[in-house]
Every structure is written in structure tokens, then in C-alpha cells.
Write a protein that holds these residues in place. Structure first.
Motif, PDB file in Angstrom:
ATOM      1  N   MET A  43     -22.235   8.574   6.591  1.00  0.00           N
ATOM      2  CA  MET A  43     -21.948   7.320   7.151  1.00  0.00           C
ATOM      3  C   MET A  43     -21.856   5.994   6.084  1.00  0.00           C
ATOM      4  SD  MET A  43     -25.578   7.828   9.552  1.00  0.00           S
ATOM      5  CE  MET A  43     -25.424   6.333  10.318  1.00  0.00           C
ATOM      6  N   GLU A  44     -22.269   6.370   4.897  1.00  0.00           N
ATOM      7  CA  GLU A  44     -22.297   5.337   4.135  1.00  0.00           C
ATOM      8  C   GLU A  44     -20.501   5.203   3.386  1.00  0.00           C
ATOM      9  OE1 GLU A  44     -23.221   8.939   1.592  1.00  0.00           O
ATOM     10  OE2 GLU A  44     -23.712   7.954   3.529  1.00  0.00           O
ATOM     11  N   ALA A  45     -19.976   6.087   3.704  1.00  0.00           N
ATOM     12  CA  ALA A  45     -18.531   6.132   3.191  1.00  0.00           C
ATOM     13  C   ALA A  45     -17.445   4.918   4.087  1.00  0.00           C
ATOM     14  CB  ALA A  45     -17.649   7.262   3.096  1.00  0.00           C
ATOM     15  N   ALA A  46     -16.800   4.216   3.301  1.00  0.00           N
ATOM     16  CA  ALA A  46     -16.183   3.155   3.961  1.00  0.00           C
ATOM     17  C   ALA A  46     -14.652   3.783   4.393  1.00  0.00           C
ATOM     18  CB  ALA A  46     -15.699   1.882   3.220  1.00  0.00           C
ATOM     19  N   SER A  47     -13.966   3.230   5.522  1.00  0.00           N
ATOM     20  CA  SER A  47     -12.611   3.762   5.907  1.00  0.00           C
ATOM     21  C   SER A  47     -11.614   2.828   5.686  1.00  0.00           C
ATOM     22  CB  SER A  47     -12.715   3.771   7.494  1.00  0.00           C
ATOM     23  OG  SER A  47     -13.601   4.968   8.069  1.00  0.00           O
ATOM     24  N   PHE A  48     -11.872   1.634   5.104  1.00  0.00           N
ATOM     25  CA  PHE A  48     -10.877   0.591   4.705  1.00  0.00           C
ATOM     26  C   PHE A  48     -11.218  -0.228   3.610  1.00  0.00           C
ATOM     27  CE2 PHE A  48     -11.298   0.990   9.211  1.00  0.00           C
ATOM     28  CZ  PHE A  48     -10.116   1.260   9.664  1.00  0.00           C
ATOM     29  N   ASP A  49     -10.233  -0.874   2.764  1.00  0.00           N
ATOM     30  CA  ASP A  49     -10.780  -1.848   1.949  1.00  0.00           C
ATOM     31  C   ASP A  49      -9.979  -3.073   2.355  1.00  0.00           C
ATOM     32  OD1 ASP A  49      -7.907  -1.933   0.973  1.00  0.00           O
ATOM     33  OD2 ASP A  49      -8.340  -0.643  -0.647  1.00  0.00           O
ATOM     34  N   THR A  50     -10.080  -4.328   1.681  1.00  0.00           N
ATOM     35  CA  THR A  50      -9.623  -5.434   2.246  1.00  0.00           C
ATOM     36  C   THR A  50      -8.267  -5.979   1.747  1.00  0.00           C
ATOM     37  OG1 THR A  50     -10.765  -6.597   0.265  1.00  0.00           O
ATOM     38  CG2 THR A  50     -12.021  -6.187   2.290  1.00  0.00           C
ATOM     39  N   ASN A  51      -7.362  -5.255   1.358  1.00  0.00           N
ATOM     40  CA  ASN A  51      -6.031  -5.409   0.893  1.00  0.00           C
ATOM     41  C   ASN A  51      -5.106  -4.927   2.204  1.00  0.00           C
ATOM     42  OD1 ASN A  51      -3.406  -5.610   0.069  1.00  0.00           O
ATOM     43  ND2 ASN A  51      -3.786  -3.990  -1.676  1.00  0.00           N
ATOM     44  N   MET A  52      -5.117  -6.167   2.990  1.00  0.00           N
ATOM     45  CA  MET A  52      -4.510  -6.131   4.043  1.00  0.00           C
ATOM     46  C   MET A  52      -3.066  -5.381   4.097  1.00  0.00           C
ATOM     47  SD  MET A  52      -4.638  -6.993   7.374  1.00  0.00           S
ATOM     48  CE  MET A  52      -3.602  -6.930   8.886  1.00  0.00           C
ATOM     49  N   ASN A  53      -2.418  -5.562   3.090  1.00  0.00           N
ATOM     50  CA  ASN A  53      -0.820  -5.321   2.954  1.00  0.00           C
ATOM     51  C   ASN A  53      -0.731  -3.903   2.182  1.00  0.00           C
ATOM     52  OD1 ASN A  53       0.266  -7.235   4.368  1.00  0.00           O
ATOM     53  ND2 ASN A  53      -0.109  -8.648   2.467  1.00  0.00           N
ATOM     54  N   SER A  54      -1.728  -3.315   1.926  1.00  0.00           N
ATOM     55  CA  SER A  54      -1.531  -1.989   0.989  1.00  0.00           C
ATOM     56  C   SER A  54      -0.589  -0.933   1.690  1.00  0.00           C
ATOM     57  CB  SER A  54      -3.075  -1.486   0.891  1.00  0.00           C
ATOM     58  OG  SER A  54      -2.679  -0.271   0.192  1.00  0.00           O
ATOM     59  N   LEU A  55      -0.695  -0.805   2.970  1.00  0.00           N
ATOM     60  CA  LEU A  55       0.344   0.234   3.616  1.00  0.00           C
ATOM     61  C   LEU A  55       1.542  -0.294   3.479  1.00  0.00           C
ATOM     62  CD1 LEU A  55       0.040   2.670   5.627  1.00  0.00           C
ATOM     63  CD2 LEU A  55       0.811   1.037   7.386  1.00  0.00           C
ATOM     64  N   TYR A  56       1.828  -1.360   3.708  1.00  0.00           N
ATOM     65  CA  TYR A  56       3.419  -2.105   3.626  1.00  0.00           C
ATOM     66  C   TYR A  56       3.747  -1.857   2.018  1.00  0.00           C
ATOM     67  CZ  TYR A  56       7.243  -5.191   3.827  1.00  0.00           C
ATOM     68  OH  TYR A  56       8.568  -5.565   3.774  1.00  0.00           O
ATOM     69  N   ASP A  57       2.822  -2.102   1.255  1.00  0.00           N
ATOM     70  CA  ASP A  57       3.305  -2.369  -0.326  1.00  0.00           C
ATOM     71  C   ASP A  57       3.370  -0.964  -0.843  1.00  0.00           C
ATOM     72  OD1 ASP A  57       3.485  -5.032   0.084  1.00  0.00           O
ATOM     73  OD2 ASP A  57       1.521  -5.221  -0.961  1.00  0.00           O
ATOM     74  N   ASN A  58       2.549  -0.041  -0.317  1.00  0.00           N
ATOM     75  CA  ASN A  58       2.539   1.249  -1.363  1.00  0.00           C
ATOM     76  C   ASN A  58       2.804   2.530  -0.335  1.00  0.00           C
ATOM     77  OD1 ASN A  58       1.228  -0.183  -3.369  1.00  0.00           O
ATOM     78  ND2 ASN A  58      -0.588  -0.167  -2.494  1.00  0.00           N
ATOM     79  N   VAL A  59       2.892   2.375   0.988  1.00  0.00           N
ATOM     80  CA  VAL A  59       3.228   3.618   1.519  1.00  0.00           C
ATOM     81  C   VAL A  59       4.604   3.539   2.428  1.00  0.00           C
ATOM     82  CG1 VAL A  59       2.434   4.939   3.585  1.00  0.00           C
ATOM     83  CG2 VAL A  59       0.535   4.103   2.224  1.00  0.00           C
ATOM     84  N   LEU A  60       4.965   2.505   3.026  1.00  0.00           N
ATOM     85  CA  LEU A  60       6.266   2.502   3.734  1.00  0.00           C
ATOM     86  C   LEU A  60       7.507   2.686   2.954  1.00  0.00           C
ATOM     87  CD1 LEU A  60       5.624  -0.416   6.301  1.00  0.00           C
ATOM     88  CD2 LEU A  60       4.958   2.037   6.333  1.00  0.00           C
ATOM     89  N   ASN A  61       8.535   3.292   3.352  1.00  0.00           N
ATOM     90  CA  ASN A  61       9.686   3.273   2.752  1.00  0.00           C
ATOM     91  C   ASN A  61      10.531   2.001   3.038  1.00  0.00           C
ATOM     92  OD1 ASN A  61      11.142   4.097   5.250  1.00  0.00           O
ATOM     93  ND2 ASN A  61      10.607   6.224   4.789  1.00  0.00           N
ATOM     94  N   ASP A  62      11.837   2.091   2.364  1.00  0.00           N
ATOM     95  CA  ASP A  62      12.630   1.107   2.728  1.00  0.00           C
ATOM     96  C   ASP A  62      13.124   0.934   4.194  1.00  0.00           C
ATOM     97  OD1 ASP A  62      12.427   0.256   0.007  1.00  0.00           O
ATOM     98  OD2 ASP A  62      14.427   1.264  -0.651  1.00  0.00           O
ATOM     99  N   GLU A  63      13.333   2.163   4.746  1.00  0.00           N
ATOM    100  CA  GLU A  63      13.832   1.865   6.315  1.00  0.00           C
ATOM    101  C   GLU A  63      12.752   1.433   7.003  1.00  0.00           C
ATOM    102  OE1 GLU A  63      15.364   5.000   9.788  1.00  0.00           O
ATOM    103  OE2 GLU A  63      14.981   5.950   7.609  1.00  0.00           O
ATOM    104  N   GLU A  64      11.528   2.041   6.897  1.00  0.00           N
ATOM    105  CA  GLU A  64      10.340   1.244   7.537  1.00  0.00           C
ATOM    106  C   GLU A  64       9.927  -0.153   7.339  1.00  0.00           C
ATOM    107  OE1 GLU A  64       8.203   5.751   7.549  1.00  0.00           O
ATOM    108  OE2 GLU A  64       7.622   4.199   6.092  1.00  0.00           O
ATOM    109  N   ARG A  65      10.192  -0.556   6.046  1.00  0.00           N
ATOM    110  CA  ARG A  65      10.146  -2.022   6.041  1.00  0.00           C
ATOM    111  C   ARG A  65      11.157  -2.915   6.522  1.00  0.00           C
ATOM    112  NH1 ARG A  65       9.356  -0.288   0.418  1.00  0.00           N
ATOM    113  NH2 ARG A  65       6.981  -0.154  -0.202  1.00  0.00           N
ATOM    114  N   ALA A  66      12.396  -2.340   6.670  1.00  0.00           N
ATOM    115  CA  ALA A  66      13.428  -2.890   7.218  1.00  0.00           C
ATOM    116  C   ALA A  66      12.941  -3.040   8.916  1.00  0.00           C
ATOM    117  CB  ALA A  66      14.724  -2.274   7.170  1.00  0.00           C
TER     118      ALA A  66
END
Length: 295
Positions: free
Chosen positions: A236-259
Motif C-alpha cells: 500500500m505504501e509503494a508509489a506508482s509514479f514520480d513527478t517527472n512528467m516527461n520521463s516516458l518521453y525522454d527515457n522510454v520512447l524511440n525516435d519513431e514514437e517521438r515523431a
């Protein structure tokens, strides 16, 4: 004239209703739901072929009319206010599967987040059986019967409500399968840019990794899911998110997905209170913080 509808207080149950509403099969039989719909009244709630096609293209669709009545909305708001108040814990908080009075600790902002409140209040329980939700959900699941997976609630206090970073829902659910999941998002307040309206990335429901969802953007979420998959539960105490809104865009998406993101940037439906949106389990979505003076 009719007398005003009396709201149920926190933890209140009509006679004969158990404390843990997980013990109730089907609607509670209270006055939260109206009589079951049939015939033309039920058919009028169905999505059109054009709406279904839009969902298949974008990965999300909103309702054109409210799914809640004014009295249902009033009761749900009262129950949500009671559930999210850390100064006066809800009497049934022990029934929750997960509880965060602030999932954004240390950021200077606040994000209330809970799972399992359908066990705590008649309104949250019977919400699962509203025809205006279940019929479109079945349509978008290609006619499959609708089975409840879990509920969750987010509350962002006015002035310092936190972001919910970009994510795909199935990245938190991939211990279940095969993927035949759908999210129904119901607004209890009018959503605006200022108060952190939910946004979706059109077409992102086609983004996968090795046949599965994108990984979670934050390490705390990845660690939490590892625990969930190995133990079958979640702390119950474990978080599901942090407050870096753009983390998925910056660190997960590939070039095609960003396009693709640049071509079709995030879009909100700016839901009014009582309206709903349905989105695919892989549609990337998130919301910015609440800068307004209201939740």
C-alpha cells in the motif's frame, strides 16, 4: 415537492448491507442506481459506429452526455472528499487495496491515489453497474462481457496538485492476460488545463515493446511491479509514479514514437463533471498539476 435526497455519510450502510461491499454480488439494491434500462432507453446509450472507429484510431473516446445523474455525482463527490481527507481517516480505510494520501511526497505537491474504494462506499460499488458505462465498455471490447479488474481514484488539491506522469495502464497490469483491458475515466469535477485535465496521445495504443507494453517511466514503478509479479500483491505504501512528467518521453520512447507524438501531440477531452472517457489499455496518457484554486 420531493424532499432532497439524503446523502450517505462516510462508512454508512443501509440496513442489510455488509461493511465490506466485496461481499455484495451485483448492485446493492439501494437508491444509488435507477431501475435497469431496456429497449430504446438502453440502445440510446450505445456508441455509434463513428465513435467506435474514432476509438480504434486514437485509442480513446469521450461520452457526449453525462454517465452520472446529479444525485450520483453529489454522492460520489461526498464519498471522495471523505476518502481523501488525511485529517479524518475514512472508517473503512482498512478495506483499501492501496492508499496514498500523497504519492508525490518531497516534491512540494500533493497527489491522493487509492485503489479498492469500491469496497468502502455504496456509490463506488454501484458505479460498476451503470448502464451508461458498461454498455459502451462492452462495445469497445468487441462485444465481450465486462469484468471488473480494479478501481482507482486521483485527487489533486487546488494550487499544489501533482502531475500524473505519462504512462500506459497495461504496463501496471501485465501480470494478467491476455490483454483485453479497457479504462473508464469518470470526472467528478470539470476538467481544465488549469486544474490538470487528463490528456491522451492519439495513436499511442499501437506502441509496444517485445509484444508487451512500454516499460514504466519511473524506477519506483518498475520496482513495484516486480514485487507485484513475484508476490501476487502490491504494498500500500509503494508509489506508482514520480513527478517527472516527461520521463516516458525522454527515457522510454524511440525516435519513431517521438515523431508520431510531434505529429499528433497530447489532446484532452476537457471532460465535464459526470462525463466519462474510455481508453485502450496501451494509450499513453497523463495529466499536469492543478494550478487552480479548486480540486
Amino acid at each position: 415537492s420531493r424532499s432532497p435526497r439524503r446523502l450517505l455519510g462516510p462508512g454508512a450502510r443501509p440496513a442489510g448491507i455488509p461493511r465490506d461491499l466485496a461481499q455484495v454480488v451485483g448492485p446493492t439494491g439501494t437508491d444509488f442506481l435507477g431501475p435497469p434500462l431496456a429497449g430504446e432507453a438502453l440502445r440510446s446509450l450505445a456508441l455509434t459506429a463513428e465513435q467506435i472507429a474514432q476509438f480504434n484510431e486514437d485509442g480513446f473516446i469521450g461520452t457526449t452526455v453525462p454517465v452520472l445523474t446529479a444525485s450520483q455525482l453529489e454522492q460520489l463527490r461526498a464519498d471522495m472528499d471523505a476518502l481523501s481527507d488525511p485529517s479524518n481517516p475514512h472508517p473503512d480505510v482498512g478495506l483499501l487495496h492501496e492508499l496514498h494520501y500523497n504519492e508525490a511526497k518531497g516534491s512540494g505537491s500533493v497527489l491522493f491515489h487509492s485503489l479498492g474504494h469500491w469496497r468502502c462506499a455504496v456509490s463506488f460499488h454501484d458505479l460498476l453497474f451503470i448502464d451508461a458505462v458498461t454498455l459502451p465498455a462492452s462495445q469497445l471490447l468487441q462485444g465481450r462481457p465486462v469484468r471488473f479488474w480494479h478501481d482507482q481514484a486521483f485527487v489533486k488539491p487546488g494550487g499544489h496538485g501533482a502531475v500524473v506522469q505519462w504512462h500506459q495502464d497495461f504496463s501496471y497490469w501485465d501480470r494478467t492476460g491476455p490483454m483485453a483491458h479497457l479504462t473508464v475515466h469518470i470526472a467528478l469535477d470539470d476538467q481544465t488545463d488549469e486544474n490538470g485535465a487528463l490528456h491522451w496521445v492519439p495513436g499511442s495504443h499501437c506502441w509496444t515493446r517485445d509484444g508487451g507494453p512500454l516499460p514504466q517511466a519511473s524506477k519506483i514503478a518498475r520496482d513495484k511491479m516486480t514485487v507485484a509479479k513475484t508476490t501476487g500483491g502490491e504494498a500500500m505504501e509503494a508509489a506508482s509514479f514520480d513527478t517527472n512528467m516527461n520521463s516516458l518521453y525522454d527515457n522510454v520512447l524511440n525516435d519513431e514514437e517521438r515523431a508520431q507524438w510531434a505529429k499528433k501531440p497530447p489532446r484532452s477531452l476537457y471532460l465535464k463533471a459526470g462525463h466519462a472517457a474510455f481508453h485502450h489499455a496501451l494509450t499513453v496518457h497523463g495529466s499536469w498539476g492543478n494550478r487552480s484554486s479548486k480540486p
